[in-house]
Motif scaffolding. Structure first.
Motif, mmCIF file in Angstrom:
data_model
loop_
_atom_site.group_PDB
_atom_site.id
_atom_site.type_symbol
_atom_site.label_atom_id
_atom_site.label_comp_id
_atom_site.label_asym_id
_atom_site.label_seq_id
_atom_site.Cartn_x
_atom_site.Cartn_y
_atom_site.Cartn_z
ATOM 1 N N ILE A 76 0.808 -1.217 -0.152
ATOM 2 C CA ILE A 76 -0.067 0.031 -0.031
ATOM 3 C C ILE A 76 0.781 1.266 0.008
ATOM 4 C CG2 ILE A 76 -1.941 -1.120 1.116
ATOM 5 C CD1 ILE A 76 -1.080 0.219 3.743
ATOM 6 N N GLU A 77 0.250 2.343 -0.381
ATOM 7 C CA GLU A 77 1.198 3.638 -0.460
ATOM 8 C C GLU A 77 0.791 4.733 0.689
ATOM 9 O OE1 GLU A 77 2.783 6.745 -3.915
ATOM 10 O OE2 GLU A 77 1.117 5.312 -4.347
ATOM 11 N N ALA A 78 1.583 5.475 1.270
ATOM 12 C CA ALA A 78 0.946 6.667 1.895
ATOM 13 C C ALA A 78 2.010 7.964 1.506
ATOM 14 C CB ALA A 78 1.484 6.137 3.455
ATOM 15 N N PHE A 79 1.711 9.019 2.073
ATOM 16 C CA PHE A 79 2.380 10.104 1.921
ATOM 17 C C PHE A 79 2.794 10.743 2.984
ATOM 18 C CE2 PHE A 79 -0.893 9.008 -1.512
ATOM 19 C CZ PHE A 79 0.014 9.051 -2.693
ATOM 20 N N GLY A 80 3.879 11.645 2.560
ATOM 21 C CA GLY A 80 4.285 12.707 3.600
ATOM 22 C C GLY A 80 4.337 14.003 2.838
ATOM 23 N N PHE A 81 3.655 15.048 3.500
ATOM 24 C CA PHE A 81 3.241 16.274 2.768
ATOM 25 C C PHE A 81 4.026 17.561 3.123
ATOM 26 C CE2 PHE A 81 -0.523 13.748 2.819
ATOM 27 C CZ PHE A 81 -1.061 13.796 1.729
ATOM 28 N N VAL A 82 4.302 18.150 2.243
ATOM 29 C CA VAL A 82 4.962 19.657 2.236
ATOM 30 C C VAL A 82 4.580 20.490 3.340
ATOM 31 C CG1 VAL A 82 5.820 21.501 1.041
ATOM 32 C CG2 VAL A 82 5.651 19.551 -0.222
ATOM 33 N N GLY A 83 5.411 20.865 4.096
ATOM 34 C CA GLY A 83 5.086 22.021 5.160
ATOM 35 C C GLY A 83 4.697 21.209 6.436
ATOM 36 N N GLY A 84 4.388 19.893 6.373
ATOM 37 C CA GLY A 84 4.265 19.058 7.489
ATOM 38 C C GLY A 84 5.713 18.481 8.284
ATOM 39 N N PRO A 85 5.388 17.823 9.450
ATOM 40 C CA PRO A 85 6.606 17.453 10.186
ATOM 41 C C PRO A 85 7.077 16.164 9.191
ATOM 42 C CG PRO A 85 4.694 16.560 10.946
ATOM 43 C CD PRO A 85 4.066 17.476 10.203
ATOM 44 N N PRO A 86 8.340 15.940 9.368
ATOM 45 C CA PRO A 86 9.362 14.759 8.368
ATOM 46 C C PRO A 86 8.240 13.521 8.655
ATOM 47 C CG PRO A 86 10.857 16.360 9.910
ATOM 48 C CD PRO A 86 9.448 16.559 10.270
ATOM 49 N N SER A 87 7.861 12.979 7.661
ATOM 50 C CA SER A 87 7.295 11.822 7.625
ATOM 51 C C SER A 87 7.796 10.613 8.344
ATOM 52 C CB SER A 87 6.744 11.400 6.060
ATOM 53 O OG SER A 87 5.931 10.160 6.294
ATOM 54 N N GLN A 88 7.141 10.160 9.393
ATOM 55 C CA GLN A 88 7.644 8.680 10.017
ATOM 56 C C GLN A 88 6.411 7.630 9.668
ATOM 57 O OE1 GLN A 88 10.347 8.645 11.836
ATOM 58 N NE2 GLN A 88 10.760 10.616 11.286
ATOM 59 N N ALA A 89 5.773 7.794 8.344
ATOM 60 C CA ALA A 89 4.724 7.052 8.207
ATOM 61 C C ALA A 89 5.351 5.725 8.222
ATOM 62 C CB ALA A 89 3.855 7.364 7.118
ATOM 63 N N GLY A 90 6.516 5.428 7.504
ATOM 64 C CA GLY A 90 7.005 4.037 7.260
ATOM 65 C C GLY A 90 7.348 3.428 8.558
ATOM 66 N N ARG A 91 8.218 4.090 9.397
ATOM 67 C CA ARG A 91 8.582 3.587 10.559
ATOM 68 C C ARG A 91 7.346 3.315 11.686
ATOM 69 N NH1 ARG A 91 12.655 3.279 14.433
ATOM 70 N NH2 ARG A 91 14.411 3.854 12.770
ATOM 71 N N GLU A 92 6.303 4.198 11.566
ATOM 72 C CA GLU A 92 5.479 3.894 12.428
ATOM 73 C C GLU A 92 4.592 2.530 12.142
ATOM 74 O OE1 GLU A 92 3.171 7.534 12.503
ATOM 75 O OE2 GLU A 92 4.818 8.554 13.504
ATOM 76 N N TRP A 93 4.500 2.542 10.805
ATOM 77 C CA TRP A 93 3.740 1.144 10.471
ATOM 78 C C TRP A 93 4.468 0.114 10.605
ATOM 79 C CZ3 TRP A 93 4.452 -2.467 6.678
ATOM 80 C CH2 TRP A 93 3.425 -3.119 6.191
ATOM 81 N N LEU A 94 5.680 0.101 10.538
ATOM 82 C CA LEU A 94 6.866 -0.885 10.643
ATOM 83 C C LEU A 94 6.785 -1.551 12.012
ATOM 84 C CD1 LEU A 94 9.711 -0.347 8.188
ATOM 85 C CD2 LEU A 94 8.049 -2.030 8.003
ATOM 86 N N ALA A 95 6.516 -0.120 13.028
ATOM 87 C CA ALA A 95 6.425 -0.632 14.248
ATOM 88 C C ALA A 95 5.520 -1.054 14.882
ATOM 89 C CB ALA A 95 6.879 0.664 15.046
ATOM 90 N N GLY A 96 4.259 -1.299 14.246
ATOM 91 C CA GLY A 96 3.049 -2.094 14.417
ATOM 92 C C GLY A 96 3.190 -3.417 14.021
ATOM 93 N N LEU A 97 4.390 -3.712 13.309
ATOM 94 C CA LEU A 97 4.376 -5.232 12.849
ATOM 95 C C LEU A 97 5.634 -5.995 13.620
ATOM 96 C CD1 LEU A 97 4.366 -4.830 9.052
ATOM 97 C CD2 LEU A 97 2.474 -5.438 10.554
ATOM 98 N N GLY A 98 6.492 -5.074 14.260
ATOM 99 C CA GLY A 98 7.585 -5.605 14.790
ATOM 100 C C GLY A 98 8.798 -4.791 14.973
ATOM 101 N N PRO A 99 9.975 -5.343 15.588
ATOM 102 C CA PRO A 99 11.218 -4.626 15.918
ATOM 103 C C PRO A 99 11.556 -3.987 14.400
ATOM 104 C CG PRO A 99 11.219 -6.594 17.142
ATOM 105 C CD PRO A 99 10.070 -6.673 16.039
ATOM 106 N N VAL A 100 11.966 -2.773 14.509
ATOM 107 C CA VAL A 100 12.555 -1.941 13.145
ATOM 108 C C VAL A 100 13.742 -1.878 12.807
ATOM 109 C CG1 VAL A 100 11.935 0.082 11.871
ATOM 110 C CG2 VAL A 100 10.233 -0.704 13.260
ATOM 111 N N HIS A 101 14.369 -2.255 11.482
ATOM 112 C CA HIS A 101 15.688 -1.740 11.173
ATOM 113 C C HIS A 101 15.477 -0.941 10.094
ATOM 114 C CE1 HIS A 101 20.041 -2.325 10.203
ATOM 115 N NE2 HIS A 101 19.519 -2.235 8.864
#
Length: 352
Positions: free
Chosen positions: A67-92
């Motif tokens: 699936i695809e997510a977006f980080g938007f201009v003017g917003g905080p640096p996107s942590q969408a990838g890391r946050e989603w991964l953290a919901g699955l398990g330990p992150v590298h």
């Protein structure tokens, strides 16, 4: 050198991946098959786009879906990838390159990665640098083309539709919208305020068009031309166009209310809808092309929009659209249009 299979794929084949989605799924599957305990993966690429700063693809190992997510201009640096991964398990996570906007490749484990496994993931990230560089360049080009041409037209151009005079005949509902008395308003308004007014107007029109599956082909001064190509039935395209123009009109009512509180004049507009065939493709000079739509249907919708002010209506609908829709419309009779041989049956929306 005898490389592990995932690394050999990165060296020999990965740069031919159709896109980041397929790259992530293929790499994740190969690392999983090579014994790494993966629950999911994420790939983040920076893109040059007016509102999107980064595109993030998220892969789940259990299903193989992305699936695809977006980080938007003017917003905080996107942590969408890391946050989603953290919901699955330990992150590298590895940044692939040294630039601030370098790709980021991350993985979630079924359990914490041991030292050797983390080293293998870092090595995969190093080998991924070259193919990800190529994918990032293609993603950047696609984002630029979409921003200036629209998604469908950009896809055609990126696929190689570059020859002048080439195109295809398509059927679509057309929307032509234009601000009224723009010249007088622009002469009485500071340039920066005028640009802000135009941006607000185009936000309402383009936002409504895109929300209902259409595409803005071009902005012309204070006007916009959009299409809703037939992908199912003609009626579906016409209904989408009618919903879009209703949404744009509601947006403009709200905008005019806000402008009134700011002591600014309203922005009256006219919009017309028509349905027909058009040539969608390249026209222009030998070394400067425009990917657009031309043909009698485009001419008619432009002329029909010009009737809005004389008829005192903000929205006019042609008989061709009326014939394809079940939406209640109010007939206004037949009217001649400049440069069009036959009179046009004209309708409007009940609340207009």
């Amino acid at each position: 050198m005898d490389l592990p299979l995932p690394l050999a794929w990165l060296v020999d084949e990965a740069d031919a991946s159709p896109g980041p989605e397929q790259f992530l799924a293929e790499l994740g599957g190969r690392l999983l098959a090579d014994g790494l305990p993966l629950a999911g993966g994420a790939l983040s690429l920076a893109v040059p786009h007016p509102i999107i700063a980064r595109r993030i693809w998220l892969w789940r190992a259990e299903t193989g879906t992305v699936i695809e997510a977006f980080g938007f201009v003017g917003g905080p640096p996107s942590q969408a990838g890391r946050e989603w991964l953290a919901g699955l398990g330990p992150v590298h996570e590895d940044t692939v390159g040294s630039a601030a906007d370098s790709p980021v490749l991350g993985w979630a484990g079924l359990r914490p990665f041991d030292t050797a496994e983390a080293g293998r993931l870092r090595q995969a990230a190093r080998f991924a640098a070259a193919p990800l560089g190529a994918l990032a360049a293609r993603a950047a080009l696609a984002a630029l083309l979409e921003a200036y041409l629209g998604r469908r037209s950009a896809a055609r151009v990126q696929a190689g539709a570059l020859q002048r005079g080439t195109g295809e005949t398509i059927r679509a509902a057309l929307l032509c919208a234009d601000l009224r008395d723009f010249t007088a308003l622009s002469e009485a308004t500071e340039p920066a305020a005028m640009i802000a007014s135009l941006d607000a107007w185009f936000d309402r029109v383009a936002g409504a068009v895109h929300a209902f599956g259409g595409e803005v082909l071009k902005f012309i001064g204070d006007g916009a031309l959009a299409i809703f190509p037939v992908t199912g039935t003609p009626g579906e395209a016409c209904e989408a166009a009618l919903r879009a123009v209703a949404a744009a009109r509601a947006g403009m009512v709200h905008l005019d209310t806000v402008r009134q509180t700011q002591g600014l004049p309203p922005l009256p507009f006219g919009a017309a809808l028509h349905f027909g065939e058009m040539l969608w493709g390249n026209i222009g000079a030998a070394d400067r092309l425009d990917f657009t739509a031309i043909g009698p249907a485009v001419n008619l919708v432009s002329r029909l929009e010009g009737l809005c002010k004389p008829l005192g209506r903000s929205v006019l609908v042609s008989g061709a659209v009326a014939a394809e829709t079940t939406t209640t419309l109010i007939p206004l009779g037949e009217h001649p249009l400049r440069g069009i041989a036959d009179p046009c049956a004209v309708f409007t929306l009940p609340e207009d």
